[in-house]
Design an enzyme around this catalytic site. Sequence first.
Site, PDB file in Angstrom:
ATOM      1  CG  HIS A 144      -1.593   3.908   5.099  1.00 40.68           C
ATOM      2  ND1 HIS A 144      -2.543   3.084   5.107  1.00 40.68           N
ATOM      3  CD2 HIS A 144      -0.630   2.570   4.377  1.00 40.68           C
ATOM      4  CE1 HIS A 144      -2.542   1.238   5.112  1.00 40.68           C
ATOM      5  NE2 HIS A 144      -1.197   1.516   4.288  1.00 40.68           N
ATOM      6  CB  SER A 166      -0.880  -0.073   0.874  1.00 40.26           C
ATOM      7  OG  SER A 166      -0.230   0.250   2.436  1.00 40.26           O
ATOM      8  CG  ASP A 192      -4.123   4.961   7.762  1.00 38.97           C
ATOM      9  OD1 ASP A 192      -2.792   4.302   7.852  1.00 38.97           O
ATOM     10  OD2 ASP A 192      -4.848   4.148   6.554  1.00 38.97           O
TER      11      ASP A 192
END
Length: 597
Positions: A277, A35, A274
Amino acid sequence: MTLRPHRSALAVALALAATPAFAGEYSGTVFFGDSLTDSGHFQSQIPAEARPVTGKFTTNPSWVWAEHLAKYFGGNGRTANQGGDNYAQGGSRVTVQNGPAESTLAQVGAYLAAHGGRADPDALYTVWTGANDLFAVAAGTEPAAETIATAVGGVVRIVGTLQGAGTRYVLVPSLPDMGLTPDARAAGPVGQAALSQLSANYNSAMYGALAQAGYRVIPLDTYTMLREVVANPAEFGLRNVTDAACQPPGSSSLTCMPPSYVSPDAGNTYLFADGVHPTGAAHEVLADYAISVLEGPRLAAIIPHSAAVIGRSRAEQVAGHVAGRPEAGTRWWGGLRADNQRYDHADLYDGLAPAGLFGVDWSNGSGLVWGGFLGYGRMDADFGGRRGGFEQAGTTLGGFAGWYGERAWVNGQVSYTRLDIDVDRRVQMGKAVRHHGGSTDGTNTAVGVSGGYLFGEGVVRHGPVASLLWQKVEVDGWTEGNRSSSALAFGDQELDSLVGSLGWQVMIHGQALSPYARLTWDHEFKDAPEQAFARLQTLPDIEYAVPGLGIDDDYGTAVLGARLGLFGLDADVGLRSTLGRQGGQDTGVFLSLSGRF
């Protein structure tokens, strides 16, 4: 885990309109990982009306660092399931399928299967993976030593597979310090320390294993970089490096968009989107950092190239300072030049090099001439894209000999130039600006021969001209100051050049003014270094390579000038320019004066 570059709508528009400084350096960009690099693999699973502003693990709709990097080098950065070359998937582990996320190893397999098992040797590949393997360790579901060993072995296998398929340039970032994330902070000091140590151990093991396997990769020290951002957030325009920019607490940034920011400017002022990330602002910092590491060696390679260009201009002035058969005796001569080097429309570099020469010749009156000369010049150049520049001063000592007949002539020269070089590399990382300075020395040894013949009688004469110039430029290595994650160390550089020129010239002999024109085809017989090298100071054991400058070997040179009397002296004034050289142009003006003692 993800990083993403956050920009306002206006900034994104400006980024899209901007011309990449080194577009064409790579034929494309291909990404594998999790990610941190995913540019929207799971976007299709989000309601259609929300897709334009969601689908990345960041403060949507900002770009992730891969999109910035791809745009800079002429790619698209789109995820592979949307027709792009970004195969990264949020949740991916190195070798293990993790829910719907394919392993990074499987991503590489999918890419090669789609390309006949071959990888483009001129493309830039990125492998950034392992974070989710460490999360499994941190969660207590897997043993640390075995999991790290498996993940590290997987990275080695991935890089080996890519290089076996033909790749030459593989960017392998380290894992960031995962102990600095909001989720790690929530676990308390012990949990933070454990994740930081896991990250450090993984990075050390990964780079060590790659080196042991004999694979050269391009490192990116995101571990140190993230620590630098946290230690001094204001430098990067951030005000919060501990909390999440997206609401509600504990939610994933995959569906985070402006209405769910904790404040309207959170995507630009927070470090984390978050619990794990980074925001768009952090992605922009990361992309800028990666670009600086990729560009740095090429910027250093400009220096020996520029010295060779100056050397050729100097050699041309020395070769042309005698006009016809001189009278017996001793003469002095002096020359001034102002040369400009402009490459890739100044996106690579642009510089001005004024210089002076002074020499003494002795002639026997029967065509033989010999002598010596001294010179000094200075090059002030700017790297393209506001990336700093360099100053290069050269002191030259040389000798000259020639024979001049009624129609034919030939001369030769040898020179040695001592170079003093100061470099200031400017690195922009988001809103932060760093200056990495360094100083070094170098030399340029040159040997040249030129000649020609004139046809015709009377006022107009013309004929062939030819020359051959060999140069050996050596630049000592240097280490940049302001030691940080973006500071580099460069090794010694050596450039061999052998330029042959063949052309025609026309001369009009007048009583007060004798104009002339010369046009040559020029060819560089020596191959320029195919690659440029450097080391990150924070990872000094890893020397990495990027593509060299790739300057065009075939071009032309035009000279327009005139010989005349000036204040009782013989003068030669004119201008010269290279023609048709893909990627760059060298232009200049010159003035030579001579007289008897």
